[in-house]
Motif scaffolding. Structure first.
Motif, PDB file in Angstrom:
ATOM      1  N   LEU A  66     -10.017  13.845   3.232  1.00 27.28           N
ATOM      2  CA  LEU A  66     -11.359  13.805   3.807  1.00 27.28           C
ATOM      3  C   LEU A  66     -12.344  13.392   2.717  1.00 27.28           C
ATOM      4  O   LEU A  66     -12.660  14.170   1.818  1.00 27.28           O
ATOM      5  N   THR A  68     -15.804  12.610   0.915  1.00 24.27           N
ATOM      6  CA  THR A  68     -17.202  13.038   0.963  1.00 24.27           C
ATOM      7  C   THR A  68     -17.884  12.570  -0.322  1.00 24.27           C
ATOM      8  O   THR A  68     -17.213  12.138  -1.264  1.00 24.27           O
ATOM      9  N   GLU A  74     -21.383  14.528   3.801  1.00 24.81           N
ATOM     10  CA  GLU A  74     -20.637  13.504   4.528  1.00 24.81           C
ATOM     11  C   GLU A  74     -21.273  12.127   4.395  1.00 24.81           C
ATOM     12  O   GLU A  74     -22.461  12.007   4.130  1.00 24.81           O
ATOM     13  N   HIS A  75     -20.429  11.104   4.583  1.00 24.35           N
ATOM     14  CA  HIS A  75     -20.885   9.722   4.656  1.00 24.35           C
ATOM     15  C   HIS A  75     -20.062   9.011   5.728  1.00 24.35           C
ATOM     16  O   HIS A  75     -19.307   9.671   6.453  1.00 24.35           O
ATOM     17  N   GLU A  76     -20.216   7.724   5.863  1.00 23.87           N
ATOM     18  CA  GLU A  76     -19.557   6.985   6.939  1.00 23.87           C
ATOM     19  C   GLU A  76     -18.036   7.165   6.931  1.00 23.87           C
ATOM     20  O   GLU A  76     -17.422   7.366   7.976  1.00 23.87           O
ATOM     21  N   THR A  78     -16.349   9.653   5.904  1.00 23.36           N
ATOM     22  CA  THR A  78     -16.033  11.013   6.348  1.00 23.36           C
ATOM     23  C   THR A  78     -15.853  11.003   7.864  1.00 23.36           C
ATOM     24  O   THR A  78     -14.878  11.561   8.391  1.00 23.36           O
ATOM     25  N   ARG A  79     -16.778  10.367   8.552  1.00 23.55           N
ATOM     26  CA  ARG A  79     -16.702  10.285  10.011  1.00 23.55           C
ATOM     27  C   ARG A  79     -15.488   9.458  10.453  1.00 23.55           C
ATOM     28  O   ARG A  79     -14.815   9.810  11.427  1.00 23.55           O
ATOM     29  N   VAL A  80     -15.192   8.375   9.732  1.00 17.80           N
ATOM     30  CA  VAL A  80     -14.016   7.554  10.046  1.00 17.80           C
ATOM     31  C   VAL A  80     -12.743   8.393   9.907  1.00 17.80           C
ATOM     32  O   VAL A  80     -11.860   8.361  10.764  1.00 17.80           O
ATOM     33  N   LYS A  82     -12.414  11.725  10.041  1.00 13.88           N
ATOM     34  CA  LYS A  82     -12.347  12.761  11.079  1.00 13.88           C
ATOM     35  C   LYS A  82     -11.895  12.165  12.410  1.00 13.88           C
ATOM     36  O   LYS A  82     -11.086  12.770  13.132  1.00 13.88           O
ATOM     37  N   ASN A  83     -12.393  10.999  12.737  1.00 16.60           N
ATOM     38  CA  ASN A  83     -11.992  10.311  13.958  1.00 16.60           C
ATOM     39  C   ASN A  83     -10.505   9.937  13.895  1.00 16.60           C
ATOM     40  O   ASN A  83      -9.771  10.111  14.876  1.00 16.60           O
ATOM     41  N   ARG A  86      -8.268  12.924  14.520  1.00 11.39           N
ATOM     42  CA  ARG A  86      -8.136  13.215  15.957  1.00 11.39           C
ATOM     43  C   ARG A  86      -7.131  12.259  16.611  1.00 11.39           C
ATOM     44  O   ARG A  86      -6.335  12.668  17.458  1.00 11.39           O
TER      45      ARG A  86
END
Length: 145
Positions: A66, A68, A74-76, A78-80, A82-83, A86
């Motif tokens: 993950l 960061t 968080e930054h972009e 981080t979101r990528v 996490k997605n 999932r």
């Protein structure tokens, strides 16, 4: 970080937009090893390559780095990540653990440099070694817990 399995194979990933490093480890001995690098730019190609690794290695769980900022924000990417976690969970029906990956790429490049591996060889191996460091951190934290 609680789960029932005390042994079994684990695969870990250092997700990148162009390359994804992969490492493997065994829960019972707590040691991670660099495995390979997936040179896939698309999520579909990356998932296809991971499916082959899962079929071969039969892991009991997956670990994903993950990313960061240094301060933990968080930054972009981080979101990528996490997605993608999932997607891994739903696609492969395996538990996925997110692990802080701050400084692993720098540490991987330094470790390779110290061993005399430079240039393109360093670049090719750094992602797999970063995945190894991510997985080793997960395994070490698990042993402490």
């Amino acid at each position: 970080m609680s789960f029932v399995d005390t042994h079994g194979t684990v695969l870990a990933f250092d997700l990148g937009l162009k390359r994804t490093g992969v490492a493997s480890g065994e829960l019972s001995i707590g040691v991670a090893h660099p495995l390979t690098v997936i040179p896939a730019a698309s999520t579909e190609a990356r998932l296809d390559a991971i499916a082959k690794l899962i079929a071969e290695w039969q892991p009991v769980l997956l670990v994903l780095g993950l990313p960061t900022h240094a301060d933990g924000s968080e930054h972009e990417m981080t979101r990528v990540a996490k997605n993608f976690a999932r997607k891994l969970e739903s696609h492969f029906r395996l538990p996925v653990f997110l692990v802080d990956e701050r400084h692993t790429s720098t540490a991987a490049e330094s470790a390779l440099h110290e061993r005399g591996i430079h240039g393109k060889k360093n670049k090719a191996l750094a992602d797999a070694v970063a995945a190894q460091l991510i997985l080793q951190g997960f395994l070490d934290a698990r042993l402490i817990a």
